[in-house]
Design a protein around this motif. Structure first.
Motif, PDB file in Angstrom:
ATOM      1  N   THR A   1       9.952  14.511  -4.413  1.00 34.45           N
ATOM      2  CA  THR A   1       9.302  13.327  -3.859  1.00 34.45           C
ATOM      3  C   THR A   1       9.699  12.122  -4.695  1.00 34.45           C
ATOM      4  O   THR A   1       9.451  12.089  -5.896  1.00 34.45           O
ATOM      5  CB  THR A   1       7.771  13.489  -3.857  1.00 34.45           C
ATOM      6  OG1 THR A   1       7.439  14.680  -3.127  1.00 34.45           O
ATOM      7  CG2 THR A   1       7.096  12.286  -3.205  1.00 34.45           C
TER       8      THR A   1
ATOM      9  N   THR B   1       9.316   8.090  -5.215  1.00 36.13           N
ATOM     10  CA  THR B   1       8.547   6.887  -4.918  1.00 36.13           C
ATOM     11  C   THR B   1       9.402   5.696  -5.321  1.00 36.13           C
ATOM     12  O   THR B   1       9.972   5.676  -6.414  1.00 36.13           O
ATOM     13  CB  THR B   1       7.219   6.873  -5.701  1.00 36.13           C
ATOM     14  OG1 THR B   1       6.509   8.079  -5.411  1.00 36.13           O
ATOM     15  CG2 THR B   1       6.371   5.673  -5.313  1.00 36.13           C
TER      16      THR B   1
ATOM     17  N   GLN C   1       7.085   6.657  -0.314  1.00 39.38           N
ATOM     18  CA  GLN C   1       7.507   7.963  -0.796  1.00 39.38           C
ATOM     19  C   GLN C   1       8.402   8.623   0.233  1.00 39.38           C
ATOM     20  O   GLN C   1       8.134   8.559   1.430  1.00 39.38           O
ATOM     21  CB  GLN C   1       6.305   8.873  -1.042  1.00 39.38           C
ATOM     22  CG  GLN C   1       5.493   8.486  -2.252  1.00 39.38           C
ATOM     23  CD  GLN C   1       4.427   9.513  -2.569  1.00 39.38           C
ATOM     24  OE1 GLN C   1       3.917  10.164  -1.680  1.00 39.38           O
ATOM     25  NE2 GLN C   1       4.106   9.655  -3.836  1.00 39.38           N
TER      26      GLN C   1
END
Length: 69
Positions: free
Chosen positions: A44, A46, A4
């Motif tokens: 964020t 990922t 992440q």
């Protein structure tokens, strides 16, 4: 192994903004999830592998916003 990375995106003010950024970032190779926190501008991402910051910046720009910093 996924990782992440948190980016700060400026100019997002609503759900539509967050959706546009999420859509563009989700199209990057290896991205498995995108989570946007509108109040802070934190995004964020990922991904399966480390993302090139310039690719992330280009996707955010395509959505009509900019990476901070």
């Amino acid at each position: 192994m996924s990782q992440q990375t948190v980016y700060t995106v400026t100019g997002m003010t609503c759900g539509h903004c967050a959706g546009s950024v999420t859509e563009e970032l989700s199209e990057l190779p290896g991205v498995t999830d995108v989570a946007v926190d509108l109040p802070t501008g934190a995004v964020t991402v990922t991904s399966d592998a480390e993302l090139d910051r310039s690719s992330v910046a280009a996707a955010v720009t395509e959505a009509g916003y900019q990476l901070a910093g």
